[in-house]
Design an enzyme around this catalytic site. Structure first.
Site, short mmCIF file in Angstrom:
data_model
loop_
_atom_site.label_atom_id
_atom_site.label_comp_id
_atom_site.label_asym_id
_atom_site.label_seq_id
_atom_site.Cartn_x
_atom_site.Cartn_y
_atom_site.Cartn_z
N ARG A 85 56.19 -10.47 31.21
CA ARG A 85 56.89 -11.07 30.06
C ARG A 85 56.59 -12.56 29.93
NH1 ARG A 85 61.03 -7.80 32.47
NH2 ARG A 85 61.61 -6.02 31.16
N ILE A 86 56.72 -13.30 31.03
CA ILE A 86 56.53 -14.75 30.94
C ILE A 86 55.05 -15.08 30.81
CG2 ILE A 86 56.89 -16.96 32.14
CD1 ILE A 86 59.42 -15.67 33.41
N ASP A 114 46.12 -8.99 36.60
CA ASP A 114 47.34 -8.19 36.74
C ASP A 114 46.92 -6.73 36.84
OD1 ASP A 114 49.75 -6.73 36.43
OD2 ASP A 114 50.66 -8.38 35.30
N ALA A 155 55.45 -21.77 38.37
CA ALA A 155 56.85 -21.80 37.92
C ALA A 155 57.44 -20.40 38.12
CB ALA A 155 56.94 -22.23 36.46
N ASP A 175 57.40 -25.89 40.07
CA ASP A 175 58.83 -25.81 39.77
C ASP A 175 59.60 -25.15 40.91
OD1 ASP A 175 61.15 -26.05 38.06
OD2 ASP A 175 61.02 -23.88 37.75
N GLU A 214 64.21 -23.60 49.21
CA GLU A 214 64.96 -24.39 48.23
C GLU A 214 66.41 -24.53 48.70
OE1 GLU A 214 64.49 -22.75 44.29
OE2 GLU A 214 62.32 -22.88 44.38
N HIS A 236 63.16 -26.43 40.33
CA HIS A 236 63.49 -25.07 39.85
C HIS A 236 64.28 -25.13 38.54
CE1 HIS A 236 64.11 -20.68 41.35
NE2 HIS A 236 64.06 -20.72 40.02
N LEU A 237 63.60 -25.70 37.54
CA LEU A 237 64.24 -25.87 36.22
C LEU A 237 63.78 -24.81 35.22
CD1 LEU A 237 64.05 -29.74 35.57
CD2 LEU A 237 65.98 -28.39 36.37
N GLY A 238 62.97 -23.85 35.69
CA GLY A 238 62.36 -22.88 34.78
C GLY A 238 63.33 -22.21 33.82
N ALA A 239 64.53 -21.93 34.30
CA ALA A 239 65.50 -21.22 33.45
C ALA A 239 66.57 -22.15 32.92
CB ALA A 239 66.16 -20.11 34.26
P1 NAD Z 1 57.56 -9.41 34.73
O1 NAD Z 1 58.03 -8.36 35.65
O2 NAD Z 1 57.69 -9.20 33.26
O3 NAD Z 1 56.03 -9.76 35.03
C1 NAD Z 1 55.52 -9.83 36.32
C2 NAD Z 1 54.08 -9.36 36.23
O4 NAD Z 1 53.51 -9.49 37.52
C3 NAD Z 1 53.95 -7.88 35.84
O5 NAD Z 1 53.11 -7.73 34.72
C4 NAD Z 1 53.37 -7.20 37.07
O6 NAD Z 1 52.47 -6.18 36.75
C5 NAD Z 1 52.67 -8.36 37.75
N1 NAD Z 1 52.52 -8.16 39.19
C6 NAD Z 1 53.43 -7.69 40.07
N2 NAD Z 1 52.91 -7.66 41.31
C7 NAD Z 1 51.65 -8.13 41.19
C8 NAD Z 1 50.60 -8.35 42.13
N3 NAD Z 1 50.76 -8.06 43.41
N4 NAD Z 1 49.42 -8.85 41.66
C9 NAD Z 1 49.27 -9.14 40.35
N5 NAD Z 1 50.21 -8.94 39.40
C10 NAD Z 1 51.39 -8.44 39.84
O7 NAD Z 1 58.33 -10.74 35.17
P2 NAD Z 1 58.48 -12.09 34.35
O8 NAD Z 1 59.70 -12.03 33.50
O9 NAD Z 1 57.20 -12.43 33.70
O10 NAD Z 1 58.82 -13.10 35.53
C11 NAD Z 1 57.91 -13.34 36.57
C12 NAD Z 1 58.60 -14.10 37.69
O11 NAD Z 1 58.91 -15.41 37.26
C13 NAD Z 1 59.97 -13.53 38.10
O12 NAD Z 1 59.84 -12.48 39.04
C14 NAD Z 1 60.69 -14.72 38.67
O13 NAD Z 1 60.55 -14.76 40.06
C15 NAD Z 1 59.98 -15.90 38.05
N6 NAD Z 1 60.85 -16.70 37.19
C16 NAD Z 1 61.03 -18.01 37.52
C17 NAD Z 1 61.84 -18.79 36.73
C18 NAD Z 1 62.09 -20.23 37.09
O14 NAD Z 1 63.20 -20.68 36.92
N7 NAD Z 1 61.10 -20.96 37.56
C19 NAD Z 1 62.47 -18.25 35.60
C20 NAD Z 1 62.26 -16.91 35.30
C21 NAD Z 1 61.45 -16.14 36.11
C1 MLT Z 2 64.99 -16.56 37.47
O1 MLT Z 2 64.34 -15.80 38.20
O2 MLT Z 2 65.61 -16.13 36.49
C2 MLT Z 2 64.96 -18.00 37.76
O3 MLT Z 2 64.65 -18.29 39.07
C3 MLT Z 2 66.06 -18.80 37.23
C4 MLT Z 2 67.37 -18.85 37.97
O4 MLT Z 2 67.53 -19.63 38.87
O5 MLT Z 2 68.25 -18.11 37.63
#
Ligand code: NAD
Ligand code: MLT
Length: 311
Positions: free
Chosen positions: A151-152, A171, A230, A256, A261, A279-282
């Site tokens: 998604r991200i 991926d 991030a 991030d 942490e 860790h400001l991503g969200a």
């Molecule tokens: P998502 O599940 O939509 O996407 C993750 C992708 O990673 C998937 O397409 C999956 O196929 C791929 N993947 C999984 N294992 C893999 C591997 N071993 N090798 C290659 N690709 C692989 O998740 P998302 O919503 O895109 O979020 C991703 C991550 O971002 C979350 O799990 C979370 O930890 C992190 N995140 C961080 C913040 C922040 O505050 N910094 C905010 C939101 C999410």
């Molecule tokens: C998340 O995975 O959603 C982020 O790390 C943001 C949070 O801290 O909630």
């Protein structure tokens, strides 16, 4: 009949409590304080957390009445989902609540890293007008390697395409045809490391992904590469990154998230070419409100014994 108890273990948007409504007794604790958490969780029906609270086997064992763990965000690496399921505790998250916000921060770190925005700002505020020192690089025509096209990752790819970047991705769980529809070329990790001018990581933290961008990977990248993480600390190995920056094998980084942490002291913080956020991503009003409301709704349904739909 006494009300079900909902424990809010981290700071969440006020919209969360509004969305829970009047039917619950709401308690608060600092989930990052282990002793406080283990005491507070003992007699609650639901716990609401972000990423700083670890709901592991020990916390689950202390939770005698717990029915729901609600993660107001995406990553579930701080929750032992298998142990929760075994204990009959439902785990819910808000998987789309903060994806735009997280993608926007990743793009911000990419741009900040390309143009030295953070060190130039710090230097100017300290009275230094150094235009040559902070000369950067353009994004246009450069190759962005997206590691994790979920998604991200997709949102980052779309946004950085608008800057004229060519997007490649690694991926193994995504179909090449689906990526091609988005104008993204799927590559092996090795190929991505070799061709990318910028790399951005958007993976969950799992045993497979910890250290994925480690010493071996960082010996395959272009010396001009700038790397953004991030997603989760530890996916890009911090010691390996520091060593690559020191040796000039990596030109910059935007971080991030950190293996441990809160992180207020890291060898990485000594580099002028590392831009770092706590860790400001969200952390936007919009994302926090969406996350809080989404998990509050799930908790209401779960505690009423109703089906909780996938978000
Ligand atoms: P998502 O599940 O939509 O996407 C993750 C992708 O990673 C998937 O397409 C999956 O196929 C791929 N993947 C999984 N294992 C893999 C591997 N071993 N090798 C290659 N690709 C692989 O998740 P998302 O919503 O895109 O979020 C991703 C991550 O971002 C979350 O799990 C979370 O930890 C992190 N995140 C961080 C913040 C922040 O505050 N910094 C905010 C939101 C999410
Ligand atoms: C998340 O995975 O959603 C982020 O790390 C943001 C949070 O801290 O909630």
């Amino acid at each position: 009949m006494s009300k079900s108890v909902v424990l809010i273990a981290e700071e969440l948007s006020p919209a969360t409590v509004d969305a829970l409504g009047p039917d619950f007794e709401i308690r608060h604790c600092n989930g990052a304080d282990r002793t406080e958490l283990l005491t507070a969780i003992a007699d609650v029906d639901a716990i609401l957390i972000r990423s700083a609270t670890k709901v592991d086997a020990e916390a689950l064992a202390a939770a005698k009445k717990l029915k729901v763990v609600a993660r107001a965000g995406v990553g579930l690496d701080n929750v032992d989902v298998a142990a929760s399921t075994k204990a009959g505790v439902m785990v819910v998250n808000a998987p789309t609540s903060n994806i735009v916000t997280a993608a926007e921060l990743a793009c911000g770190l990419l741009i900040a890293s390309a143009r030295n925005i953070a060190p130039a700002s710090t230097a100017l505020k300290a009275g230094e007008w150094k235009r040559n020192k902070y000369t950067g690089v353009e994004l246009s025509e450069k190759t962005l390697g997206v590691v994790g096209l979920g998604r991200i990752g997709v949102l980052v790819a779309q946004r950085m395409s608008a800057f004229g970047m060519k997007i490649v991705a690694y991926d193994p769980y995504i179909q090449a045809a689906r990526a091609a529809q988005m104008g993204v070329k799927l590559l092996s990790l090795e190929e991505l490391l070799e061709v990318s001018d910028f790399i951005t990581v958007h993976l969950p933290k799992t045993p497979e992904t910890i250290g994925l961008i480690g010493d071996e990977a960082l010996h395959k990248v272009k010396p001009t590469v700038r790397i953004v993480n991030a997603a989760r600390g530890g996916i890009v190995d911090e010691a390996a990154l520091a060593s690559a920056l020191r040796d000039g094998r990596v030109a910059g980084a935007g971080l991030d998230v950190y293996a441990k942490e809160p992180c207020t002291d890291s060898p990485l913080f000594a580099f002028d070419n590392v831009v770092a956020t706590p860790h400001l991503g969200a952390s936007t009003d919009e994302a926090q409100e969406k996350a809080g409301i989404a998990v509050a709704k799930s908790v209401r349904l779960a505690l009423a014994g109703e089906l909780v739909p996938d978000a």
